[in-house]
Scaffold this motif. Structure first.
Motif, PDB file in Angstrom:
ATOM      1  N   LYS A 192       2.907   1.139   8.342  1.00 32.87           N
ATOM      2  CA  LYS A 192       2.027   2.090   9.012  1.00 32.87           C
ATOM      3  C   LYS A 192       2.079   1.942  10.530  1.00 32.87           C
ATOM      4  O   LYS A 192       1.431   2.706  11.252  1.00 32.87           O
ATOM      5  CB  LYS A 192       0.580   1.893   8.543  1.00 32.87           C
ATOM      6  CG  LYS A 192       0.400   1.993   7.039  1.00 32.87           C
ATOM      7  CD  LYS A 192       0.805   3.361   6.511  1.00 32.87           C
ATOM      8  CE  LYS A 192       0.528   3.473   5.014  1.00 32.87           C
ATOM      9  NZ  LYS A 192       0.917   4.785   4.464  1.00 32.87           N
ATOM     10  N   GLU A 199       1.537  -0.815   3.658  1.00 30.70           N
ATOM     11  CA  GLU A 199       1.168  -0.539   2.279  1.00 30.70           C
ATOM     12  C   GLU A 199       2.100  -1.320   1.381  1.00 30.70           C
ATOM     13  O   GLU A 199       3.321  -1.241   1.518  1.00 30.70           O
ATOM     14  CB  GLU A 199       1.277   0.958   1.984  1.00 30.70           C
ATOM     15  CG  GLU A 199       0.830   1.335   0.585  1.00 30.70           C
ATOM     16  CD  GLU A 199       0.948   2.834   0.319  1.00 30.70           C
ATOM     17  OE1 GLU A 199      -0.037   3.431  -0.137  1.00 30.70           O
ATOM     18  OE2 GLU A 199       2.024   3.395   0.593  1.00 30.70           O
ATOM     19  N   GLU A 252      -3.359  -1.255   0.710  1.00 27.34           N
ATOM     20  CA  GLU A 252      -3.157  -1.186   2.158  1.00 27.34           C
ATOM     21  C   GLU A 252      -3.717  -2.451   2.788  1.00 27.34           C
ATOM     22  O   GLU A 252      -4.856  -2.830   2.537  1.00 27.34           O
ATOM     23  CB  GLU A 252      -3.852   0.048   2.740  1.00 27.34           C
ATOM     24  CG  GLU A 252      -3.192   1.362   2.338  1.00 27.34           C
ATOM     25  CD  GLU A 252      -3.857   2.568   2.982  1.00 27.34           C
ATOM     26  OE1 GLU A 252      -5.043   2.448   3.364  1.00 27.34           O
ATOM     27  OE2 GLU A 252      -3.204   3.612   3.123  1.00 27.34           O
ATOM     28  N   ARG A 297      -3.930   4.381  -6.275  1.00 21.64           N
ATOM     29  CA  ARG A 297      -4.830   3.637  -5.384  1.00 21.64           C
ATOM     30  C   ARG A 297      -5.763   2.696  -6.143  1.00 21.64           C
ATOM     31  O   ARG A 297      -6.678   2.147  -5.543  1.00 21.64           O
ATOM     32  CB  ARG A 297      -5.684   4.626  -4.570  1.00 21.64           C
ATOM     33  CG  ARG A 297      -4.855   5.613  -3.756  1.00 21.64           C
ATOM     34  CD  ARG A 297      -4.053   4.914  -2.697  1.00 21.64           C
ATOM     35  NE  ARG A 297      -3.178   5.833  -1.966  1.00 21.64           N
ATOM     36  CZ  ARG A 297      -2.331   5.445  -1.023  1.00 21.64           C
ATOM     37  NH1 ARG A 297      -2.241   4.181  -0.720  1.00 21.64           N
ATOM     38  NH2 ARG A 297      -1.570   6.332  -0.416  1.00 21.64           N
TER      39      ARG A 297
END
Length: 455
Positions: free
Chosen positions: A22, A37, A46, A357
């Motif tokens: 990121k 991630e 993350e 997630r």
């Protein structure tokens, strides 16, 4: 310069894959900024940075799998070099939260160590960055007259090719000598791409190259995908369950027309207008009610302790297929939820799972699982019990079928909405009578939702 080492994000995981960075070199970050991630054996996670400063190096390329404790990113400040060893590798701060743990308390400043200039200095700094502990700061003296290197410490040959363990394994599998690879990674490390480039440069045997292709399209006949992350964990769990738990599967076919009529009425209800109401919601509620009458279904065979553990709560798991593999997140203490709260929890659970997630904590502690194969048009199956549980219910597709209905002493064949339920259970402590009673209770509620008032 601080090196952020890959932490254990939960439940003793030992490795993770770098999925996407990121940040990039040169970015200025603050504490708790998300920098990468990763994919563990259970989910995508993350990672926030415990350090503030400027990103000076990304030490692991995307797609590489590394062990916990491996440095993955270097963060420095323009004015001061501070030793901020990450506790993930050193063992400090166990049990503390990931974000900001063991931050430097008046960090110790290391004096620069002077070494000879030229290749020796570069080799010393590069080699030091792969050794345990904080990396020393190297200050290069003004170069003097060129003198041939005489000591082993300054000989370039003393520094072996630097590469991460997964890259070394790849090189070994492909028969590539790391010393012959052009190192393009940070700090002169050999990357996966370097090894693959070296392998592709290897001369191909002429007779193989001239062999006629049986594939007219000219593309590959086989594709290999590495077994890793969620898919690897799923495979290990299924093998463990299938070969340690004596499975028994029972089936029942049910007329669920009344359930479908109830779903339509619930969708119009004021308290349920903002949530997803489906037959799965009714089935989940039926499971929770039936488990009260047959608590063995919600128990666990503890082989080590020699005990059967009866659980007075239901963490209801819903198996969800994702692009990265099967995951089974669960709704904690589902037995205490109202129908509206249960609907919201199931919706949030499945959406999060399909987006990849789901966090490790959301998949731990399950006590019973429902696997819904209906959306795929499948009538049923013999599901494998999730490790740590004793039963799993397979919910088949709901289809219109001819069904014999008794009315006024006469039988007639009418079109009804029908589905199949299949229950697999651990036959070590759940006998046929208990398994059958539980399945019959669930089927009775699905056939007549009003009968739930009797439980």
């Amino acid at each position: 310069m601080a090196e952020y080492k890959l932490p254990d994000v939960g439940e003793g995981l030992t490795e993770a894959e770098i999925v996407a960075w990121k940040v990039k070199v040169g970015d200025v970050i603050a504490v708790n900024d998300v920098v990468v991630e990763i994919e563990t054996a259970k989910s995508l996670v993350e990672l926030p940075s415990p350090y503030a400063g400027t990103v000076t190096a990304l030490l692991v390329a995307e797609g590489e799998t590394v062990q916990v404790g491996t440095p993955i990113i270097a963060v420095g400040t323009p004015d001061l070099e501070i030793d901020l060893s990450n506790p993930a590798a050193s063992g400090g701060g166990e049990g503390e939260s990931l974000v900001g743990r063991n931050k430097a308390e008046g960090g110790v400043t290391r004096r620069a160590r002077k070494v000879a200039s030229g290749a020796a200095a570069a080799a010393a700094q590069t080699q030091a960055s792969f050794e345990p502990g904080p990396a020393p700061v190297v200050e290069v003296e003004d170069p003097g007259p060129a003198v041939p290197a005489t000591s082993a410490a300054t000989a370039p040959a003393a520094v072996r090719a630097l590469a991460k363990p997964p890259v070394r394994k790849l090189a070994k599998d492909l028969g590539v000598d790391l010393a012959s690879c052009a190192a393009s990674g940070p700090l002169g490390t050999v990357t996966r791409a370097d090894v693959e480039a070296a392998a592709s440069a290897t001369p191909v045997v002429e007779e193989v190259a001239q062999r006629p292709s049986r594939n007219p399209r000219g593309d590959e006949r086989e594709t290999r995908e590495p077994i890793k992350g969620v898919r690897k964990m799923m495979g290990q769990a299924m093998v463990q369950s299938a070969f340690t738990v004596p499975h028994v599967t029972e089936w029942v076919t049910v007329d669920v027309t009344p359930t479908m009529q109830l779903v339509e009425r619930l969708r119009a209800h004021r308290e349920l207008r903002d949530v997803k109401v489906s037959p799965l919601l009714v089935l989940a509620k039926a499971v929770l009610l039936a488990a009260r009458r047959t608590p063995e279904i919600n128990s666990f065979w503890d082989e080590v302790a020699g005990e059967v553990v009866f659980k007075h709560y239901v963490n209801l798991g819903i198996a969800a297929a994702t692009p990265r593999g099967l995951v089974v997140p669960n709704v904690k203490d589902a037995q205490d939820l109202s129908l509206a709260d249960l609907a919201r929890a199931l919706t949030d659970l499945t959406v999060t799972a399909r987006e990849g997630r789901t966090q490790p904590g959301e998949m731990s502690g399950g006590t019973f699982t429902i696997t819904n194969v209906g959306p795929f048009g499948v009538d049923g199956g013999t599901p494998i019990i999730n490790p740590g549980e004793s039963a799993i219910l397979c919910f088949g597709a709901i289809k219109k079928q001819p069904w014999v209905v008794s009315s006024g002493g006469t039988d007639e064949i009418v079109v009804r909405q029908v589905c199949t339920l299949a229950l697999s259970f651990d036959h070590r402590h759940i006998d046929g009578e208990k398994g059958s009673r539980f399945l019959a209770d669930v089927a009775a509620i699905m056939a007549d939702p009003a009968s739930a008032l009797l439980f």
